[in-house]
Design a protein around this motif. Structure first.
Motif: not given
Length: 296
Positions: A106, A108, A201-202, A205-206, A209-211, A214-215
């Motif tokens: 999850e 990454g 967001r992308d 996430r890349r 590994g989170c939104t 959340d970061y």
């Protein structure tokens, strides 16, 4: 010709409750035999330090592998690979399993959909593999615990070594970290960087590994903990310092994420430090020391 060394382990039930267990480790180099086709019931990270070869997955396509590179072998996925017979390659591999693999996927750090991953440098991951190999010495009473801890470290090292990512995150993450405590929405942060919300967001996430939410929340709550533990600022003032105008909302958010209210966290962790609290990360080569009263 080739040379190979490998050891395999059988961790017990208590070791599996650590989240990850190491099932085996190996170091090989030269024109190694072809592996597969086969399907495993656990994960394997194969780190290629030098040389070249090929990989074929379940889709039947043959992919060229050029060192430094990582092969992800994931449970239930057929695979088939080998070094070039003319050049061979130098590899280290670690077999592992455990419930924590789901979280690492999850985040990454394990990429089942990307079996061949170019690395910027294999030195970091190979150093961890070498430590696992040293832990495999006969009679090591902490073998399973030591190697389980090293698997966690290996996954982080592999994530840092990915050629498509900077070791400590990219400029977007650095900017988000710098501005995390400003009262901006995720959309506001995206606009500040000339990005759409989806693009931000992308990117996060890349890289992390989170939104983005959340970061940012992780950074804000870490700063709030610092302030609660090291100052006497009221909770409302702490909330404003980390970007929340509504102290009640901040308290609910803190309680839900941390597991206890801000006032209870302060009661448990608060410190009065003569001379103030340092924000500087200690240098491992020059750690803080406790001096006796007679020491100048």
């Amino acid at each position: 010709m080739y040379r190979t060394w490998m050891r395999f382990f059988s961790p017990g039930p208590a070791h599996h409750r650590l989240g990850l267990v190491c099932l085996g480790v190996g170091l090989q180099h030269g024109a190694l035999p072809t592996v597969g086709p086969r399907t495993l019931d656990h994960h394997v990270a194969v780190v290629i330090s030098s040389g070249r070869g090929w990989y074929r997955g379940s889709d039947g396509r043959r992919t060229t592998v050029t060192a430094p590179a990582l092969l992800w072998l994931t449970p239930g996925v057929p695979h088939h690979y080998a070094p070039d017979p003319g050049t061979g390659w130098d590899e280290g591999f670690v077999d592992f399993a455990g419930p924590a693999t789901a979280a690492y996927r999850e985040l990454g750090c394990i990429e089942p959909d990307r079996p061949v991953v170019p690395l910027s440098d294999a030195a970091g991951p190979r150093a961890v593999i070498a430590r696992i190999a040293r832990a495999a010495r006969p009679g090591n009473p902490l073998l399973e615990v030591e190697t389980a801890a090293a698997v966690h470290e290996l996954l982080v090292a592999l994530r840092r070594a990915r050629a498509d990512l900077a070791p400590d995150g990219d400029q977007v993450l650095a900017a988000l970290a710098r501005d995390a405590c400003t009262p901006l929405s995720v959309a506001g942060h995206a606009a500040r960087h000339g990005m759409t919300t989806a693009e931000l967001r992308d990117a996060v996430r890349r890289a992390a590994g989170c939104t983005p939410k959340d970061y940012l929340l992780g950074i804000r709550l870490a700063r709030a903990k610092d302030l609660l533990a090291t100052t006497e600022l009221p909770v409302a003032a702490v909330a404003r310092r980390v970007g929340y105008d509504d102290p009640a909302y901040f308290s609910r958010l803190f309680t839900r994420r941390v597991g206890l209210p801000p006032v209870r966290f302060r009661a448990q962790q608060g410190r009065t430090v003569p001379g103030g609290w340092s924000d500087r990360v200690p240098d491992p080569a020059d750690p803080p020391l406790i001096h006796s009263p007679d020491t100048p």
